[in-house]
Write an enzyme that holds these catalytic residues in place. Structure first.
Site, PDB file in Angstrom:
ATOM      1  CE  LYS A  54     -69.774 -49.283 -57.052  1.00 42.44           C
ATOM      2  NZ  LYS A  54     -68.481 -49.101 -57.719  1.00 42.44           N
ATOM      3  CD  GLN A  98     -65.519 -46.907 -57.549  1.00 41.10           C
ATOM      4  OE1 GLN A  98     -66.258 -47.684 -56.950  1.00 41.10           O
ATOM      5  NE2 GLN A  98     -65.824 -46.419 -58.746  1.00 41.10           N
ATOM      6  CG  ASP A 121     -66.288 -54.265 -60.594  1.00 42.87           C
ATOM      7  OD1 ASP A 121     -67.525 -54.151 -60.688  1.00 42.87           O
ATOM      8  OD2 ASP A 121     -65.525 -53.324 -60.308  1.00 42.87           O
TER       9      ASP A 121
END
Ligand code: NAD
Length: 298
Positions: A54, A98, A121
């Protein structure tokens, strides 16, 4: 019939090019360089690989990538405090925590601390609620990427019957809502579904997000169906040598090729789309936070 293979790597590349172009327009027209902050707690090797990827992709798109690596025993209150700092940091447009977090931390609590306008997200209650209500928000990356791939193979989704196998908060449920927003007739199947084979056979679109290698057999796929395989499963591959493994999806790919009109491979299908959509969400977040219109073409 032999299915067309939907090339997720190539399509993700196009999305990333469009993101880079949008970033460069934001810089030149508004003096804004979007920033993505990633919080990683602990040393899970798979998570470290994801976070590194990422980071590289964010910088390659011309954005600022900010890494926050915290020890595995960081108390929940400190992770929450870090998220709050990032909420208040004007250089940061997107925040990604994460997952999974270490077991002593309540993931739901931490995720919900993310400011909804920075929730790239799409997992906060606010963004999940917006998706449910059909309002504009930030949409989870893997389901969004799945829809982009599906539209490559089937540009007109209205009126199609779609089955989503799996009902997770991360993939199955948001994917079902996105298909509904495209006017599909949606069935959500799960571990308690009776006659999953029959349910799949009745669909124009089968999306699999289960996490069970090759659960969906070729003869569950009717002729002409489009198959989106979200599953990523590592299995033993003794044919490649002792101790070797390989990745497979939730669909028996070789069998399904003979029936589907189009199918995503694993790897190289939905996987690359997830990061591309994360970058896309970060640019959208950077623009929307400043009341700038959504970048064109994204
Ligand atoms: P999850 O474990 O949270 O959910 C799995 C779902 O499958 C559950 O809703 C469950 O009801 C359903 N299920 C379990 N057994 C079943 C069965 N026998 N029949 C029908 N349904 C069954 O998993 P998840 O986070 O949604 O991930 C699903 C898969 O997608 C995994 O393989 C994961 O690695 C993969 N994934 C890929 C990406 C990507 O970037 N491509 C992103 C996220 C997840």
């Amino acid at each position: 019939m032999t299915a067309a293979v939907i090339d997720g790597k190539k399509i993700a590349g196009h999305v990333r090019e469009k993101v880079a172009a949008a970033v460069s327009r934001l810089k030149s027209a508004h003096d804004v360089t979007p920033g993505l902050a990633v919080v990683l707690v602990g040393e899970d090797p798979a998570s470290q690989v994801y976070v590194r990827n990422k980071h590289k992709a964010t910088e390659a798109a011309g954005m600022v990538s900010i890494m926050h690596q915290l020890p595995a025993d960081t108390p929940e209150v400190d992770v929450v405090a870090r998220v709050r700092d990032l909420n208040a940091d004007d250089r940061v447009d997107g925040i990604l925590v994460q997952l999974p977090l270490p077991s002593h931390i309540d993931e739901h609590r931490v995720i919900n601390e993310i400011a909804p306008e920075k929730d790239v997200d799409g997992l906060t209650e606010v963004n999940a609620g917006r998706l449910m209500l059909g309002k504009k928000g930030l949409v989870p990356c893997t389901p969004q990427g799945s829809i982009i791939l599906l539209k490559e193979a089937m540009p007109e989704l209205s009126g199609k019957t779609a089955v989503v196998v799996g009902r997770s908060i991360l993939v199955g449920k948001p994917l079902a809502l996105l298909l509904l927003a495209e006017n599909c007739t949606v069935t959500v199947a799960h571990s308690r579904t009776q006659d999953l084979a029959g349910v799949c056979r009745g669909a124009d679109i089968v999306c699999a997000a289960v996490g069970m290698p090759e659960l969906i057999k070729g003869n569950w796929v009717s002729d002409g169906t489009v198959v989106i395989d979200v599953g990523i499963n590592r299995i033993d591959a003794p044919e490649r040598g002792a101790g070797k493994t390989r990745l497979v999806g939730d669909v028996a790919y070789d069998e399904a090729l003979a029936h589907a009109s189009a199918i995503t491979p694993v790897p190289g299908g939905v996987g690359p789309m997830t990061i591309a959509c994360l970058l896309r969400n970060t640019v959208l977040a950077a623009a929307r936070r400043r009341d700038i219109a959504d970048p064109k073409g994204l």
